[in-house]
Write a protein that holds these residues in place. Structure first.
Motif, PDB file in Angstrom:
ATOM      1  N   ALA A   1      64.730 -36.328 -55.885  1.00  0.00           N
ATOM      2  CA  ALA A   1      65.266 -37.876 -55.637  1.00  0.00           C
ATOM      3  C   ALA A   1      64.944 -37.980 -53.976  1.00  0.00           C
ATOM      4  O   ALA A   1      65.457 -37.224 -53.134  1.00  0.00           O
ATOM      5  N   SER A   2      64.638 -39.216 -53.760  1.00  0.00           N
ATOM      6  CA  SER A   2      64.289 -39.619 -52.389  1.00  0.00           C
ATOM      7  C   SER A   2      65.221 -40.570 -52.154  1.00  0.00           C
ATOM      8  O   SER A   2      65.058 -41.766 -52.751  1.00  0.00           O
ATOM      9  N   VAL A   3      66.198 -40.753 -51.262  1.00  0.00           N
ATOM     10  CA  VAL A   3      67.138 -41.880 -50.760  1.00  0.00           C
ATOM     11  C   VAL A   3      66.780 -42.406 -49.592  1.00  0.00           C
ATOM     12  O   VAL A   3      66.880 -41.890 -48.566  1.00  0.00           O
ATOM     13  N   GLU A   4      65.761 -43.528 -49.437  1.00  0.00           N
ATOM     14  CA  GLU A   4      65.088 -44.001 -48.129  1.00  0.00           C
ATOM     15  C   GLU A   4      65.111 -45.479 -48.196  1.00  0.00           C
ATOM     16  O   GLU A   4      64.705 -46.010 -49.132  1.00  0.00           O
ATOM     17  N   ASP A   5      65.791 -46.313 -47.367  1.00  0.00           N
ATOM     18  CA  ASP A   5      65.717 -47.639 -47.496  1.00  0.00           C
ATOM     19  C   ASP A   5      64.644 -48.486 -46.873  1.00  0.00           C
ATOM     20  O   ASP A   5      64.359 -49.583 -47.031  1.00  0.00           O
ATOM     21  N   ASP A   6      63.674 -47.715 -46.094  1.00  0.00           N
ATOM     22  CA  ASP A   6      62.513 -48.086 -45.617  1.00  0.00           C
ATOM     23  C   ASP A   6      61.568 -48.328 -46.550  1.00  0.00           C
ATOM     24  O   ASP A   6      60.944 -47.059 -46.954  1.00  0.00           O
TER      25      ASP A   6
ATOM     26  N   PHE B   1      64.956 -44.088 -54.095  1.00  0.00           N
ATOM     27  CA  PHE B   1      66.149 -45.162 -54.080  1.00  0.00           C
ATOM     28  C   PHE B   1      66.396 -45.684 -52.828  1.00  0.00           C
ATOM     29  O   PHE B   1      66.292 -45.094 -51.652  1.00  0.00           O
ATOM     30  N   ALA B   2      66.629 -47.036 -52.730  1.00  0.00           N
ATOM     31  CA  ALA B   2      66.866 -47.664 -51.543  1.00  0.00           C
ATOM     32  C   ALA B   2      68.243 -47.562 -50.877  1.00  0.00           C
ATOM     33  O   ALA B   2      68.562 -47.731 -49.655  1.00  0.00           O
ATOM     34  N   ASN B   3      69.260 -46.980 -51.686  1.00  0.00           N
ATOM     35  CA  ASN B   3      70.516 -46.765 -51.214  1.00  0.00           C
ATOM     36  C   ASN B   3      71.387 -45.961 -52.029  1.00  0.00           C
ATOM     37  O   ASN B   3      70.748 -45.400 -52.807  1.00  0.00           O
ATOM     38  N   GLY B   4      72.320 -45.350 -51.387  1.00  0.00           N
ATOM     39  CA  GLY B   4      72.830 -44.346 -52.025  1.00  0.00           C
ATOM     40  C   GLY B   4      73.886 -44.943 -53.417  1.00  0.00           C
ATOM     41  O   GLY B   4      73.822 -43.979 -54.312  1.00  0.00           O
ATOM     42  N   ALA B   5      74.178 -46.078 -53.543  1.00  0.00           N
ATOM     43  CA  ALA B   5      74.670 -46.421 -54.738  1.00  0.00           C
ATOM     44  C   ALA B   5      73.809 -46.491 -55.901  1.00  0.00           C
ATOM     45  O   ALA B   5      74.189 -46.329 -56.900  1.00  0.00           O
ATOM     46  N   ASP B   6      72.423 -46.875 -55.711  1.00  0.00           N
ATOM     47  CA  ASP B   6      71.497 -46.734 -56.753  1.00  0.00           C
ATOM     48  C   ASP B   6      71.406 -45.102 -57.304  1.00  0.00           C
ATOM     49  O   ASP B   6      71.005 -44.989 -58.431  1.00  0.00           O
ATOM     50  N   PHE B   7      71.202 -44.419 -56.184  1.00  0.00           N
ATOM     51  CA  PHE B   7      71.170 -43.198 -56.569  1.00  0.00           C
ATOM     52  C   PHE B   7      72.262 -42.627 -57.249  1.00  0.00           C
ATOM     53  O   PHE B   7      72.213 -41.692 -58.405  1.00  0.00           O
ATOM     54  N   LEU B   8      73.352 -42.826 -56.949  1.00  0.00           N
ATOM     55  CA  LEU B   8      74.682 -42.181 -57.688  1.00  0.00           C
ATOM     56  C   LEU B   8      74.786 -42.890 -59.077  1.00  0.00           C
ATOM     57  O   LEU B   8      75.070 -42.131 -59.953  1.00  0.00           O
ATOM     58  N   ARG B   9      74.255 -44.149 -59.377  1.00  0.00           N
ATOM     59  CA  ARG B   9      74.216 -44.475 -60.618  1.00  0.00           C
ATOM     60  C   ARG B   9      73.225 -43.593 -61.494  1.00  0.00           C
ATOM     61  O   ARG B   9      73.417 -43.400 -62.589  1.00  0.00           O
TER      62      ARG B   9
END
Length: 242
Positions: A4-9, A30-38
């Motif tokens: 999983a890669s959490v990176e907003d750019d 994932f563009a943000n932490g919330a999407d990753f946690l879901r």
């Protein structure tokens, strides 16, 4: 291995996904932490890549949450532009296993990812991966390649380049991506290092349709390595007879 890669750019996220996919990993962005946690509620990941500066929940807070809820697994790699020593110390202290600075270099990213996975899953690292293409068998544990049952004599760098090709069969491979994956850096427009190694592999591995594969140069881009069709074999034989 699922990463999983959490990176907003978006550009950075796509670069990470491309590098890891071409190295044989499954990468979900994932563009943000919330999407990753879901997503984490429904599926598990073998490795987590996190940028520090994210919208909403910061990468620091995300790593802290994952460690509190999941313990020591999965391994976590910070990929960030924050270069201060205090940031590196804080990132490792909160629970990250490694810390990598941007700009992202393909060779370094792949090396760090594989190192973390080997340490976290030693039994999986010992599994033998056999790649079969036509008359070829690549044994990643023994680091050998056989052609029609005969072992090929390759230098370590030639083996790494060949392994990269066999792991990316059917893909259009940019020169820069190949150079980063094998040498850890882009060689520049005037370098012939990649082409020289490709020429050696053509000879040492007999990369021809009769052996079940085809390696073609794509002008101004790189190379394509793919399994040969019956038509490719016939065309190659016709060319040899002409």
């Amino acid at each position: 291995m699922r990463i999983a890669s959490v990176e907003d750019d978006p550009d950075q996220a796509e670069l990470i996904r491309q590098i890891l996919s071409e190295a044989g990993f499954e990468c979900e962005s994932f563009a943000n932490g919330a999407d990753f946690l879901r997503a984490l509620r429904e599926r598990a990941y073998d490795l987590l890549l996190v940028d520090w500066q994210l919208p909403g929940t910061s990468g620091y807070e995300l790593v802290s949450w994952v460690r509190q809820k999941s313990g020591n697994m999965p391994p976590i790699l910070f990929v960030t532009s924050r270069t201060a020593e205090s940031d590196i110390v804080d990132g490792l202290t909160v629970g990250a296993d490694d810390y990598m600075l941007k700009p992202i270099r393909a060779g370094e990213l792949i090396a760090r990812v594989r190192s973390l996975l080997r340490r976290a899953y030693p039994e999986a690292a010992q599994e033998v991966e056999l790649i079969r293409r036509g008359n070829y068998i690549v044994d990643t544990h023994a680091r050998t390649i056989t052609v029609g049952g005969e072992p090929a004599l390759l230098s370590p760098r030639e083996y790494e380049l060949a392994l990269f090709l066999f792991r990316n069969t059917g893909r259009l491979l940019a020169r820069e991506v190949m150079e980063q994956a094998v040498w850890g850096r882009a060689m520049g427009a005037g370098s012939r290092t990649l082409d020289t190694h490709i020429s050696r592999l053509r000879l040492k591995l007999a990369l021809r349709p009769e052996n079940g594969v085809r390696l073609t140069s794509v002008y101004s881009h790189g190379y394509r390595f793919e399994e040969a069709s019956a038509a490719d074999v016939e065309a190659d034989e016709a060319g040899a007879d002409a």
